[in-house]
Design an enzyme around this catalytic site. Sequence first.
Site, PDB file in Angstrom:
ATOM      1  N   GLY A 155      62.024  59.098  27.440  1.00  0.00           N
ATOM      2  CA  GLY A 155      61.338  59.200  28.733  1.00  0.00           C
ATOM      3  C   GLY A 155      61.679  57.995  29.598  1.00  0.00           C
ATOM      4  O   GLY A 155      60.840  57.476  30.347  1.00  0.00           O
ATOM      5  N   GLY A 197      61.281  57.898  33.675  1.00  0.00           N
ATOM      6  CA  GLY A 197      59.972  58.004  34.330  1.00  0.00           C
ATOM      7  C   GLY A 197      59.531  56.683  34.941  1.00  0.00           C
ATOM      8  O   GLY A 197      60.267  55.688  34.915  1.00  0.00           O
ATOM      9  N   GLN A 198      58.297  56.680  35.467  1.00  0.00           N
ATOM     10  CA  GLN A 198      57.799  55.507  36.201  1.00  0.00           C
ATOM     11  C   GLN A 198      57.786  54.245  35.312  1.00  0.00           C
ATOM     12  O   GLN A 198      58.268  53.197  35.727  1.00  0.00           O
ATOM     13  CB  GLN A 198      56.385  55.782  36.728  1.00  0.00           C
ATOM     14  CG  GLN A 198      55.890  54.715  37.688  1.00  0.00           C
ATOM     15  CD  GLN A 198      54.372  54.705  37.854  1.00  0.00           C
ATOM     16  OE1 GLN A 198      53.640  55.339  37.086  1.00  0.00           O
ATOM     17  NE2 GLN A 198      53.897  53.981  38.842  1.00  0.00           N
ATOM     18  N   ASP A 256      66.267  60.645  28.245  1.00  0.00           N
ATOM     19  CA  ASP A 256      65.292  61.448  28.975  1.00  0.00           C
ATOM     20  C   ASP A 256      65.738  62.905  28.883  1.00  0.00           C
ATOM     21  O   ASP A 256      66.855  63.210  28.465  1.00  0.00           O
ATOM     22  CB  ASP A 256      65.190  60.991  30.440  1.00  0.00           C
ATOM     23  CG  ASP A 256      63.793  61.227  30.999  1.00  0.00           C
ATOM     24  OD1 ASP A 256      63.121  60.263  31.384  1.00  0.00           O
ATOM     25  OD2 ASP A 256      63.350  62.404  31.024  1.00  0.00           O
ATOM     26  N   ILE A 257      64.855  63.793  29.301  1.00  0.00           N
ATOM     27  CA  ILE A 257      65.157  65.229  29.261  1.00  0.00           C
ATOM     28  C   ILE A 257      66.256  65.583  30.263  1.00  0.00           C
ATOM     29  O   ILE A 257      66.975  66.545  30.101  1.00  0.00           O
ATOM     30  CB  ILE A 257      63.867  66.069  29.505  1.00  0.00           C
ATOM     31  CG1 ILE A 257      64.074  67.572  29.345  1.00  0.00           C
ATOM     32  CG2 ILE A 257      63.257  65.793  30.868  1.00  0.00           C
ATOM     33  CD1 ILE A 257      63.766  68.047  27.972  1.00  0.00           C
ATOM     34  N   TYR A 261      45.016  66.141  29.374  1.00  0.00           N
ATOM     35  CA  TYR A 261      45.752  64.887  29.162  1.00  0.00           C
ATOM     36  C   TYR A 261      44.904  63.907  28.334  1.00  0.00           C
ATOM     37  O   TYR A 261      45.372  63.328  27.355  1.00  0.00           O
ATOM     38  CB  TYR A 261      46.080  64.310  30.533  1.00  0.00           C
ATOM     39  CG  TYR A 261      46.730  62.957  30.557  1.00  0.00           C
ATOM     40  CD1 TYR A 261      48.000  62.757  30.024  1.00  0.00           C
ATOM     41  CD2 TYR A 261      46.091  61.864  31.166  1.00  0.00           C
ATOM     42  CE1 TYR A 261      48.612  61.508  30.087  1.00  0.00           C
ATOM     43  CE2 TYR A 261      46.700  60.619  31.239  1.00  0.00           C
ATOM     44  CZ  TYR A 261      47.956  60.447  30.694  1.00  0.00           C
ATOM     45  OH  TYR A 261      48.557  59.215  30.768  1.00  0.00           O
ATOM     46  N   LYS A 266      45.606  62.406  24.640  1.00  0.00           N
ATOM     47  CA  LYS A 266      45.732  60.963  24.382  1.00  0.00           C
ATOM     48  C   LYS A 266      44.719  60.506  23.323  1.00  0.00           C
ATOM     49  O   LYS A 266      45.044  59.675  22.480  1.00  0.00           O
ATOM     50  CB  LYS A 266      45.549  60.160  25.686  1.00  0.00           C
ATOM     51  CG  LYS A 266      46.734  60.295  26.645  1.00  0.00           C
ATOM     52  CD  LYS A 266      47.997  59.682  26.066  1.00  0.00           C
ATOM     53  CE  LYS A 266      49.208  59.800  26.959  1.00  0.00           C
ATOM     54  NZ  LYS A 266      50.463  59.382  26.331  1.00  0.00           N
TER      55      LYS A 266
HETATM   56  C1  AKB Z   1      47.298  59.534  35.438  1.00  0.00           C
HETATM   57  O1  AKB Z   1      46.765  59.369  36.553  1.00  0.00           O
HETATM   58  O2  AKB Z   1      47.328  60.619  34.850  1.00  0.00           O
HETATM   59  C2  AKB Z   1      47.900  58.326  34.745  1.00  0.00           C
HETATM   60  C3  AKB Z   1      46.950  57.671  33.818  1.00  0.00           C
HETATM   61  C4  AKB Z   1      45.804  56.918  34.335  1.00  0.00           C
HETATM   62  O3  AKB Z   1      47.116  57.748  32.637  1.00  0.00           O
HETATM   63  N1  AKB Z   1      48.379  57.394  35.731  1.00  0.00           N
END
Ligand code: AKB
Length: 319
Positions: free
Chosen positions: A9, A12-13, A35-36, A143, A147
């Site tokens: 990755g 990415g940012q 990266d992909i 998300y 995590k």
């Molecule tokens: C998001 O906004 O999804 C990310 C994070 C806070 O993990 N920047």
Amino acid sequence: MGSKILIVGACGQIGTELTFALREKYGNDEVVASDIKEGNQELMESGPFEVVDATDYQQLERIIEQHQIGEVYLMAAMLSATAERFPMKGWDLNMNSLFHVLNLARDGKISKVFWPSSIAVFGPTSPKNNTPQVTVMEPSTVYGISKLAGERWCEYYFRKYNVDVRSVRYPGLISYKTLPGGGTTDYAVEIYHEALKSGAYTSFLQEGTTLPMMYMSDAIRGTIALMDAPAKNIQVRSSYNLAALSFAPEEIAAAITKYLPDFKINYEPDYRQEIADSWPASIDDRQAREDWGWEHQFDLDRMSKSMLENLREMLSLSR
Ligand code: AKB
């Protein structure tokens, strides 16, 4: 097993700046970016680059053997806003890539792993201010759930298989080299671009939405410091709280106005407001400071100055 570093990755940012920083520290040929798909030209030309799908175990294993990799930074992930639109895809990418890398470490094919968690592991029932390292965690986003599950697996692999995995819960990250994609904190990057391009920004988060944030150079320094720290200092094998600043859209707008006095902000909150409302406003990161010496350097004003100067140069604007 080799000693080189693989960044998954890398376009990415975070991955872009991490790749440059690690190449500077260890030498270009020691750091393999992947990266992909292809990305930043300078990144692809300054050292080895491979197109790799992080959800494909065989591809990861092949690259690790071919380049004699010892450490993996797994930065590929689907962020909060996009994962709400594609829940199963987000879950698959975020979990499968982590299992592949943890299993490669368990099986002795690599020796060390960095995996990023996020403030998204917290939810509406977590304390909102100065959120502790250990507290109630009931994330309400795909998300955040991925995590939190990832954190538990990291700790499990450390305890059961002695996998040297290290992690931080990144807040919103602000950078000028590469745009973020699909996050809820992305507004805090877009606002600088629009301030320079058009002098105005419509925020998708409401006035008063305070979130934990950090300048990218601090995040990169912190990440490398954690990976460099002696294993005995790493008391947390799930993920460390990491903090720098906290601000709301009107506060970042005020910081920009110091440099661009005519800048205007207005507000049109969308579906991302609900995500932001479920997250902490500030984070207690004492444990990272005590265990491995974490310290941030950039406050809101210094960050705004640096963002505007660097973006102005990158975008070749005279404003
Ligand atoms: C998001 O906004 O999804 C990310 C994070 C806070 O993990 N920047």
